[in-house]
Design an enzyme around this catalytic site. Structure first.
Site, PDB file in Angstrom:
ATOM      1  N   GLU A  70       1.015  -1.372   0.032  1.00 34.46           N
ATOM      2  CA  GLU A  70       0.000  -0.098  -0.097  1.00 34.46           C
ATOM      3  C   GLU A  70       1.061   1.252  -0.030  1.00 34.46           C
ATOM      4  O   GLU A  70       1.802   1.092   0.607  1.00 34.46           O
ATOM      5  CB  GLU A  70      -1.044   0.080   1.267  1.00 34.46           C
ATOM      6  CG  GLU A  70      -1.724   1.366   1.289  1.00 34.46           C
ATOM      7  CD  GLU A  70      -2.507   1.643   0.348  1.00 34.46           C
ATOM      8  OE1 GLU A  70      -2.732   2.768   0.098  1.00 34.46           O
ATOM      9  OE2 GLU A  70      -3.372   0.819  -0.080  1.00 34.46           O
ATOM     10  N   CYS A  96     -13.603  -0.671  -8.347  1.00 34.77           N
ATOM     11  CA  CYS A  96     -14.738   0.152  -8.069  1.00 34.77           C
ATOM     12  C   CYS A  96     -14.990   0.621  -9.567  1.00 34.77           C
ATOM     13  O   CYS A  96     -15.876   1.888  -9.257  1.00 34.77           O
ATOM     14  CB  CYS A  96     -14.230   0.922  -6.857  1.00 34.77           C
ATOM     15  SG  CYS A  96     -12.577   1.879  -7.311  1.00 34.77           S
TER      16      CYS A  96
END
Length: 469
Positions: A350, A426
């Site tokens: 991340e 998404c």
């Protein structure tokens, strides 16, 4: 017909496009109109001219579509929070599923038959666990007020959501149906308290005032309720009086915090935070794991639907025999921990430092010892040196931002030639773009749409890829 800007014409809306706009055709040219439904007959004005399409604004609904329904909320036609309340939910999910099929066929050049029936949300209203309201000194006028001949003053203490496309004007909400009903009641109470006690809203033009945001967090699996008061200055007496008044009126509140953002940026994340009441966090759960959620921590906005999304990803990963799992763009580690009991080892990557800190904290809190989290920019970190240090994965789950994956990451995944690759998206259009490249090495077996955000055009999807040959 020359469809130049300002042209007024009648249109028949034939279908919906991504981002929720209705589509009409004029001499084969697509015209996109927000706020419409398939079957509507409207009068519209062209607002934007592009080479291959036009955008228009609905001026009048001449004949409503048979599918059109009356929105639950009075603000539905103005607010950017819900764009599809005029469409019944069973139709919303069908349109979203079709959008995914269209992207898979048109962009990825794959058969739309690989797209599975959409997984709908059990609750089409009151499904969010977080709402971020804003305060301002200028309210967004209604269409009726704008059309009036006389001057209408837009200055006011406004509390609600930003008007679409405007950072400086607030739609002064009188109701909201996205979060539990107590959420709007809290907003209304804070608005009235500030007006009664002459506490000014923050003025984005002058960089002065006090109240900036109210953020409400609720938990699906506990009774926890957080109120986050975001202010421009650190005035303990002012916010403590407001906190005491809130606790008196709403005894179910379990924690109140004050984020102080004294910078010009519009974020609800303060430069520092004061805990006014309670522990400063709430607790929620996804799967078998509990998460302490602080005011500024990321957490899936629709808790119950996130579990369904993650369960699809876990099934597609096929970790029954263990193995080493990579979780790219892992955020605060919710998906990593959801997978951890099936894998021998999980490695999350991340870019955001605070997210990595939260992921490590969450792993420790849940006694997960087989997960590690690495800080780094994916396009620079996910390389051969990384693999030499952390090992080669048996399966990779990638959950990139709306922009999709960097081309270097797509290339590295292709070079790895994994047995299994799971893509959580998404934004199905950027996922389809990446799948077009990945399909040279991988077979795209299945794409599962999951609706996380009813009343909006947003749609999530999970793709299962396996190595060819």
């Amino acid at each position: 017909m020359a469809l130049k800007k300002g042209t007024v014409l009648e249109l028949d809306i034939e279908s919906t496009a991504f981002k929720g706009k209705g589509i009409a055709k004029v001499d084969g040219l697509a015209v996109f109109v927000p706020g419409t439904a398939p079957g509507d007959k409207i009068k519209a004005m062209i607002t934007r001219k592009k080479k291959s399409f036009r955008e228009a604004k609905m001026l009048e609904l001449l004949e409503p579509s048979p599918v059109r329904v009356e929105p639950v909320c009075r603000h539905a036609n103005t607010c950017g929070g819900c764009t599809w309340q005029h469409i019944p939910y069973d139709k919303q999910v069908k349109y979203k599923e079709q959008h995914v099929r269209d992207h898979i066929e048109r962009i990825a050049h794959l058969s739309p038959d690989i797209v599975q029936p959409i997984i709908p949300c059990d609750d089409s209203l009151y499904y969010r666990n977080k709402m971020e309201y804003s305060f301002g000194t200028r309210r967004w006028l209604s269409e009726e007020e704008i059309q009036q001949d006389e001057f209408v003053d837009d200055s006011a203490f406004a509390a609600g959501l930003h008007a679409p496309g405007r950072y400086d004007k607030i739609l002064n909400l009188k109701e909201c149906h996205l979060q539990e009903k107590i959420s709007y009641r809290l907003l209304d109470f804070v608005r009235n308290h500030c007006i009664e006690h002459n506490i000014p809203a923050f003025d984005t033009h002058k960089n002065e005032g006090f109240m900036r945001h109210l953020v409400v967090r609720t938990s699906d699996y506990t009774d926890d309720l957080m109120v986050n008061l975001v202010t421009y200055r650190d005035e303990s007496e002012t916010v403590q009086k407001l906190a005491d008044a809130l606790l008196d009126q709403f005894p179910g509140i379990t924690t109140i915090v004050n984020n102080v953002n004294d910078q010009p940026n519009p974020t609800a994340i303060g430069r520092f935070e004061n805990v006014l009441y309670g522990p400063g966090y709430i607790v929620d759960r996804i799967g078998n794991h509990s998460f302490k959620i602080h005011a500024n921590a990321f957490f899936q906005t629709n808790t119950k639907q996130a579990e369904k999304l993650y369960e699809v990803a876990r099934q597609y990963a096929e970790l029954d025999n263990g193995g080493h799992l990579f979780d790219l763009y892992c955020g605060v580690g919710t998906l990593s921990l959801f997978m951890a009991d099936k894998a021998d080892k999980v490695t999350g990557i991340e870019l955001v430092n605070v997210a990595i800190e939260n992921a490590r904290f969450n792993a420790k809190e849940n006694n997960v010892t087989n997960a590690e989290f690495v800080l780094g920019d994916m396009k620079d970190t996910f390389n051969e040196l990384f693999l030499e240090k952390h090992g080669h994965p048996d399966c990779v789950i990638t959950d990139p931002p709306r922009s999709g994956m960097h081309p270097d990451v797509v290339k590295q995944l292709s070079n790895l030639k994994l047995d299994r690759l799971v893509y959580v998206s998404c934004n199905p259009s950027t996922m389809a773009r990446d799948l077009k490249l990945l399909k040279e090495v991988y077979e795209v077996e299945s794409v599962q749409p999951v609706d996380m955000f009813p009343q909006t055009y947003h749609i999530e999807a999970v793709a299962k890829l396996t190595k060819k040959g």
